[in-house]
Design a protein around this motif. Structure first.
Motif, PDB file in Angstrom:
ATOM      1  N   GLY A   1      30.103  28.598  47.119  1.00 54.14           N
ATOM      2  CA  GLY A   1      28.959  29.279  46.517  1.00 54.14           C
ATOM      3  C   GLY A   1      29.396  30.413  45.612  1.00 54.14           C
ATOM      4  O   GLY A   1      30.551  30.468  45.160  1.00 54.14           O
ATOM      5  N   PRO A   2      28.504  31.369  45.364  1.00 54.85           N
ATOM      6  CA  PRO A   2      28.789  32.479  44.439  1.00 54.85           C
ATOM      7  C   PRO A   2      29.994  33.333  44.868  1.00 54.85           C
ATOM      8  O   PRO A   2      30.781  33.747  44.020  1.00 54.85           O
ATOM      9  N   VAL A   3      30.125  33.597  46.166  1.00 60.23           N
ATOM     10  CA  VAL A   3      31.230  34.453  46.619  1.00 60.23           C
ATOM     11  C   VAL A   3      32.567  33.794  46.313  1.00 60.23           C
ATOM     12  O   VAL A   3      33.531  34.455  45.897  1.00 60.23           O
ATOM     13  N   GLY A   4      32.665  32.473  46.507  1.00 61.67           N
ATOM     14  CA  GLY A   4      33.896  31.761  46.178  1.00 61.67           C
ATOM     15  C   GLY A   4      34.222  31.854  44.704  1.00 61.67           C
ATOM     16  O   GLY A   4      35.390  32.041  44.322  1.00 61.67           O
ATOM     17  N   SER A   5      33.209  31.748  43.849  1.00 63.96           N
ATOM     18  CA  SER A   5      33.433  31.861  42.395  1.00 63.96           C
ATOM     19  C   SER A   5      33.899  33.264  42.019  1.00 63.96           C
ATOM     20  O   SER A   5      34.786  33.436  41.173  1.00 63.96           O
ATOM     21  N   VAL A   6      33.280  34.272  42.638  1.00 65.75           N
ATOM     22  CA  VAL A   6      33.670  35.656  42.364  1.00 65.75           C
ATOM     23  C   VAL A   6      35.112  35.895  42.835  1.00 65.75           C
ATOM     24  O   VAL A   6      35.900  36.568  42.161  1.00 65.75           O
ATOM     25  N   ALA A   7      35.466  35.317  43.991  1.00 66.45           N
ATOM     26  CA  ALA A   7      36.838  35.464  44.494  1.00 66.45           C
ATOM     27  C   ALA A   7      37.842  34.845  43.524  1.00 66.45           C
ATOM     28  O   ALA A   7      38.917  35.404  43.274  1.00 66.45           O
ATOM     29  N   GLU A   8      37.510  33.690  42.970  1.00 63.16           N
ATOM     30  CA  GLU A   8      38.398  33.038  42.006  1.00 63.16           C
ATOM     31  C   GLU A   8      38.581  33.917  40.771  1.00 63.16           C
ATOM     32  O   GLU A   8      39.700  34.058  40.252  1.00 63.16           O
ATOM     33  N   ALA A   9      37.491  34.518  40.297  1.00 61.98           N
ATOM     34  CA  ALA A   9      37.586  35.415  39.137  1.00 61.98           C
ATOM     35  C   ALA A   9      38.395  36.657  39.473  1.00 61.98           C
ATOM     36  O   ALA A   9      39.203  37.147  38.665  1.00 61.98           O
ATOM     37  N   ALA A  10      38.205  37.182  40.696  1.00 61.93           N
ATOM     38  CA  ALA A  10      38.930  38.389  41.112  1.00 61.93           C
ATOM     39  C   ALA A  10      40.431  38.133  41.164  1.00 61.93           C
ATOM     40  O   ALA A  10      41.241  39.016  40.827  1.00 61.93           O
ATOM     41  N   LYS A  11      40.816  36.923  41.576  1.00 62.64           N
ATOM     42  CA  LYS A  11      42.247  36.589  41.608  1.00 62.64           C
ATOM     43  C   LYS A  11      42.878  36.789  40.234  1.00 62.64           C
ATOM     44  O   LYS A  11      43.954  37.395  40.109  1.00 62.64           O
ATOM     45  N   GLY A  12      42.209  36.293  39.205  1.00 69.70           N
ATOM     46  CA  GLY A  12      42.756  36.419  37.853  1.00 69.70           C
ATOM     47  C   GLY A  12      42.836  37.855  37.394  1.00 69.70           C
ATOM     48  O   GLY A  12      43.742  38.226  36.631  1.00 69.70           O
ATOM     49  N   GLN A  13      41.904  38.697  37.857  1.00 71.63           N
ATOM     50  CA  GLN A  13      41.895  40.093  37.416  1.00 71.63           C
ATOM     51  C   GLN A  13      42.905  40.942  38.182  1.00 71.63           C
ATOM     52  O   GLN A  13      43.336  41.981  37.679  1.00 71.63           O
ATOM     53  N   VAL A  14      43.289  40.518  39.380  1.00 69.86           N
ATOM     54  CA  VAL A  14      44.315  41.240  40.150  1.00 69.86           C
ATOM     55  C   VAL A  14      45.713  40.772  39.745  1.00 69.86           C
ATOM     56  O   VAL A  14      46.656  41.561  39.650  1.00 69.86           O
ATOM     57  N   PHE A  15      45.839  39.459  39.485  1.00 74.06           N
ATOM     58  CA  PHE A  15      47.150  38.882  39.170  1.00 74.06           C
ATOM     59  C   PHE A  15      47.469  39.094  37.686  1.00 74.06           C
ATOM     60  O   PHE A  15      47.275  38.205  36.854  1.00 74.06           O
ATOM     61  N   ARG A  16      47.926  40.266  37.365  1.00 78.98           N
ATOM     62  CA  ARG A  16      48.274  40.592  35.980  1.00 78.98           C
ATOM     63  C   ARG A  16      49.354  41.665  35.992  1.00 78.98           C
ATOM     64  O   ARG A  16      49.667  42.273  37.027  1.00 78.98           O
ATOM     65  N   GLY A  17      49.920  41.910  34.819  1.00 81.12           N
ATOM     66  CA  GLY A  17      50.869  43.005  34.649  1.00 81.12           C
ATOM     67  C   GLY A  17      51.998  42.968  35.650  1.00 81.12           C
ATOM     68  O   GLY A  17      52.633  41.934  35.878  1.00 81.12           O
ATOM     69  N   ILE A  18      52.223  44.099  36.294  1.00 81.51           N
ATOM     70  CA  ILE A  18      53.358  44.252  37.199  1.00 81.51           C
ATOM     71  C   ILE A  18      53.242  43.336  38.408  1.00 81.51           C
ATOM     72  O   ILE A  18      54.238  42.917  38.991  1.00 81.51           O
ATOM     73  N   VAL A  19      52.003  42.989  38.802  1.00 84.19           N
ATOM     74  CA  VAL A  19      51.793  42.106  39.958  1.00 84.19           C
ATOM     75  C   VAL A  19      52.243  40.694  39.613  1.00 84.19           C
ATOM     76  O   VAL A  19      52.936  40.041  40.395  1.00 84.19           O
ATOM     77  N   ALA A  20      51.858  40.205  38.446  1.00 88.78           N
ATOM     78  CA  ALA A  20      52.277  38.874  38.019  1.00 88.78           C
ATOM     79  C   ALA A  20      53.784  38.821  37.792  1.00 88.78           C
ATOM     80  O   ALA A  20      54.448  37.845  38.162  1.00 88.78           O
ATOM     81  N   LEU A  21      54.331  39.878  37.221  1.00 86.29           N
ATOM     82  CA  LEU A  21      55.765  39.911  36.951  1.00 86.29           C
ATOM     83  C   LEU A  21      56.570  39.858  38.237  1.00 86.29           C
ATOM     84  O   LEU A  21      57.618  39.208  38.305  1.00 86.29           O
ATOM     85  N   SER A  22      56.076  40.522  39.279  1.00 84.42           N
ATOM     86  CA  SER A  22      56.829  40.579  40.535  1.00 84.42           C
ATOM     87  C   SER A  22      56.881  39.241  41.245  1.00 84.42           C
ATOM     88  O   SER A  22      57.634  39.069  42.194  1.00 84.42           O
ATOM     89  N   SER A  23      56.077  38.272  40.804  1.00 83.19           N
ATOM     90  CA  SER A  23      56.089  36.942  41.418  1.00 83.19           C
ATOM     91  C   SER A  23      57.067  36.009  40.731  1.00 83.19           C
ATOM     92  O   SER A  23      57.255  34.876  41.168  1.00 83.19           O
ATOM     93  N   LEU A  24      57.684  36.469  39.650  1.00 82.13           N
ATOM     94  CA  LEU A  24      58.650  35.629  38.938  1.00 82.13           C
ATOM     95  C   LEU A  24      60.006  35.719  39.594  1.00 82.13           C
ATOM     96  O   LEU A  24      60.397  36.729  40.131  1.00 82.13           O
ATOM     97  N   ILE A  25      60.756  34.630  39.533  1.00 82.87           N
ATOM     98  CA  ILE A  25      62.115  34.625  40.091  1.00 82.87           C
ATOM     99  C   ILE A  25      63.101  35.036  39.006  1.00 82.87           C
ATOM    100  O   ILE A  25      63.046  34.517  37.906  1.00 82.87           O
TER     101      ILE A  25
END
Length: 807
Positions: free
Chosen positions: A783-807
């Motif tokens: 439902g709506p909460v699942g869609s919002v969670a999916e959008a939130a993932k993209g907004q959190v996973f950026r910059g230094i957070v995304a970089l720290s997941s690279l090998i």
């Protein structure tokens, strides 16, 4: 070299015939196998499970790599290599890619997925547990599972995952368990034999590189043990005892006399060894004695950072110009993706300056890429000194020539406690690089109040048993019931190592309780006061002491007012006028401490007497009352409702709370940044120095109302759990909700860090925890909460957070 005897030739021929895989593997190595490695590998080739318990650095991973070698000789067979930490998974992935190539090796750590269908996949233990519950197709053709650092199952927060995996792995999978040396390896092996079948236990207590232990007293480095500690029961070096007694005898009168003569304080303390030797002096001494590289274990992140700053302030330089250039070149390549605007808040330039001098820190508060750089530079022998917290001792391959300990106690989140013999062995196990150093060294820095005999006893102890931390969870219950039904699930859980140990240790614990109860009666008699209720009086003293301790860090007028009120009440109490008040207080202190310890033992007995089955039944009762399970007339006829099916895919300590909030649409009005902030309140572990959250500290809009509703759901669950005699969960901690909301809205890193005063590494780790929960919400809610969670993932996973997941 003499010719082998006929018997030796026969044994070699037999080995080649019976263990062709091992002989082929042996020829691929550049080193000879030690006896324990040879024994373990033979067991693996025979198709047995194996538990290998050996000291840090002994080469246990050669046994794991033999399982990989065997798997790759067969068509389709897979190996999963599990570790307790993402950092260790990343390091092992890099090592195995170098050996077998990228096409054969994969990595799964929750936030990273590389080649998951490879023949060899490295993963955290939680990832494998989740695969087993979901029936992942990646499990197809699985032949071997390596559980590195399996002694981690004693961890009170995450240890249960290891037991879940061991119990639920398919019977045909061979389990290779690698453990630090523990005193009850045979007991653990007996349990593995019970739940996994034929298991060989191989124990080695021999360090491949001998360890020499020293104490630094003033600027003198002295062997800790008489005759180097070679005797069966090593004795403390009498020279250290004499020196320490002399220092303490002179320090005490100087301190007393210096109270009125401040001008004598400095010279007296320096002459008689009062202050600790500076970090710079210790480093230069180790350098002079050819004892670098060294790891200094410091039991706080702030302490690690301050130690690096102190070394730089003392102008410590341990690298040549060529080494400094090589360090700089390596850092610039590894950190080239960092945002230029973030370098200041990351402390990048100061970090680079210290690294070029050969000095660095290593702890969880560092940016992940910084930690990885430190690990690699140390491995390349370019860094000479690393100040680290004890997490470095957990499997990461960073051995040194010397390990330095300035304290033998640490803060465990509640109080300062002595380190255990097992922790001491784990830390000093980093000393001595196999194939590089003929011997390793540990250095204990003496300080006022440190007893050499106690240090020697700690250093020579060889008893550190492995204790299970297993307990049923809501997620575990619904997953197992869905697969096996109620009664078989109960039987499975009662096959845990926790229950196995409980059946053996309840009598021993009950004996200790009877002994303590006898002492408590004596203590109570000793503090009985003829003027009034001394229990009540002592409680007032404890309350005042607790408030004063808190106010020393966070002084507020309100807290001071509370202290003043309690003091007035204390002075009016009848026992305050007793002539023996302080003597009574000392006995009351003893009674209170012993009663607290005894109550812990009573709880252990209650938990162990039919422990796992009883707790499981209570968990089932809670789930039934909340309509996650439905129990029919037959006790074994239990089915999952739609809510229970959703709970199967929600993992973590807040599994039921997350499921209830989704079910009741508590978060339906939140936008993506606010949902990220809410999840931060679920996963953040409140620290002792966290300040209370005020309404103005929360994200704006509907967040405060949603948080209040979430706290009400938590309170109802907590009340329900306690009514079923389950231990409730901790309240929500929203101290990081504002910073997570800012980050998810696109704020710059420096804004988030400066506003919240949080370490960058801590913030990145929090973001990854938030991403994990958001991903679960997105998967289970359509439902709506699942869609919002999916959008939130993209907004959190950026910059230094995304970089720290690279090998």
């Amino acid at each position: 070299m003499s010719e082998p005897s006929p018997a030796e030739r026969y044994q070699r021929h037999k080995a080649k015939t019976n263990y062709p895989g091992l002989e082929k593997y042996r020829h691929s190595l550049s080193v000879d196998l030690d006896p324990f490695q040879d024994h373990s590998c033979r067991a693996v080739e025979q198709g047995k499970g194996v538990l290998v318990a050996a000291p840090t650095g002994a080469g246990k991973t050669l046994v794991a790599e033999f399982a990989i070698f065997l798997a790759l000789q067969q068509p389709l067979v897979k190996v999963f290599y599990t570790t307790p930490m993402k950092a260790l998974s990343n390091q092992k992935y890099t090592e195995l890619v170098e050996r077998y190539g990228q096409s054969e090796v994969g990595l799964l750590t929750g936030d990273t997925s590389i080649n998951p269908h490879a023949r060899v996949v490295i993963m955290t233990t939680e990832v494998l547990r989740n695969m087993l519950y979901s029936g992942s197709d990646v499990l197809e053709h699985l032949g071997y599972v390596v559980m590195d650092e399996v002694h981690y199952l004693a961890d009170r927060f995450r240890g249960a995952v290891w037991e879940e995996v061991i119990i639920h792995l398919p019977a045909w999978v061979q389990l290779i368990s690698l453990s630090a040396t523990v005193s009850n390896a045979e007991e653990f092996g007996d349990w593995l034999q019970t739940v996994r079948g034929d298991t060989e236990v191989v124990v080695s207590e021999t360090r491949p590189v001998p360890l020499h232990q020293h104490m630094l007293v003033g600027e003198r480095l002295i062997p800790l043990f008489r005759n180097g500690g070679t005797a069966t029961k090593p004795q403390v070096n009498p020279e250290i005892v004499r020196m320490v007694h002399t220092l303490q005898r002179h320090i005490a009168p100087i301190r007393r006399s210096s109270r009125g003569h401040r001008r004598y304080q400095g010279s007296g303390r320096e002459r008689f060894g009062g202050p600790k030797v500076s970090k710079g002096q210790i480093i230069r001494l180790l350098d002079k004695e050819d004892l670098l590289p060294a790891i200094f274990f410091v039991f706080s992140r702030a302490g690690c950072d301050k130690a690096v700053q102190a070394a730089v302030a003392r102008d410590v330089r341990l690298t040549s110009a060529e080494e400094a250039k090589e360090i700089l070149d390596f850092i610039e390549v590894r950190c080239q993706l960092l945002n230029e605007d973030d370098l200041g808040v990351l402390g990048y330039h100061e970090w680079v300056d210290a690294a070029m001098r050969g000095v660095a820190a290593h702890h969880a508060g560092l940016l992940p890429v910084f930690k990885e750089v430190v690990e690699e530079l140390f491995r390349r022998k370019l860094l000479k000194v690393v100040f680290a917290t004890e997490t470095l001792a957990l499997g990461i391959n960073m051995p040194a020539r010397t390990v330095v300990l300035e304290k033998l106690e640490k803060f465990n989140g509640e109080s300062t406690v002595p380190i255990t013999a097992g922790e001491y062995t784990q830390l000093t196990g980093r000393a001595g690089r196999r194939g590089i150093d003929p011997e390793g060294h540990s250095v204990i820095v003496w300080s006022q109040g440190m007893n050499p005999e106690n240090v020697a006893q700690l250093a020579s102890r060889r008893s550190y048993p492995l204790r299970s931390s297993f307990k049923p969870t809501y997620n575990m219950a619904v997953n197992l019931i869905a697969q096996f039904g109620l009664q078989e699930t109960r039987d499975i859980l009662e096959s845990s190592f926790a229950q196995f140990q409980a059946d053996r240790h309840v009598v021993e614990l009950a004996k200790q309780v009877r002994k303590n109860d006898s002492s408590l009666v004596g203590y109570a008699d000793a503090y009985t006061c003829h003027l009034g209720d001394f229990d009540e009086y002592h409680r007032l003293r404890r309350d005042i002491a607790a408030l004063e301790k808190d106010s020393s860090a966070k002084a507020t007028p309100r807290r001071q007012k509370d202290i003043d009120t309690l003091r007035r009440t204390l002075r009016r109490h009848p026992c305050h006028g007793c002539d023996e008040r302080e003597a009574h207080a000392r006995w009351a202190d003893r009674w209170w401490r012993l009663e607290r310890d005894t109550e812990k033992i009573r709880r252990q007995i209650a938990q162990r007497t039919g422990a796992i089955g009883v707790v499981f039944d209570r968990v089932v009762s809670v789930l039934s009352e909340l309509d996650y399970l439905r129990v029919a007339e037959s006790p074994d006829d239990v089915t999952l409702t739609v809510h229970g099916t959703r709970l199967r895919r929600i993992y973590g300590e807040r599994d039921l709370l997350v499921a209830e909030c989704i079910r009741r649409q508590v978060w339906s009005q939140l936008d993506p940044p606010s949902l990220a902030g809410m999840v931060a309140a679920l996963v953040h572990e409140e620290r002792h120095d966290d300040l209370p959250v005020r309404p103005g500290d929360l994200p704006p809009g509907v967040f405060a109302r949603a948080l209040s509703d979430t706290e009400q759901v938590w309170a109802r669950l907590d009340k329900l759990e306690r009514s079923h005699r389950l231990i409730g969960s901790e309240p929500l901690a929203a101290q990081r909700s504002w910073s997570m909301w800012q980050w998810a809205r696109g704020a710059a890193l420096h804004e988030v860090i400066e506003d919240d005063d949080v370490a960058v590494g801590d913030f990145v780790r929090l973001c990854k925890q938030v991403l994990d929960v958001l991903d679960q919400i997105a998967q289970v809610d359509d439902g709506p909460v699942g869609s919002v969670a999916e959008a939130a993932k993209g907004q959190v996973f950026r910059g230094i957070v995304a970089l720290s997941s690279l090998i």
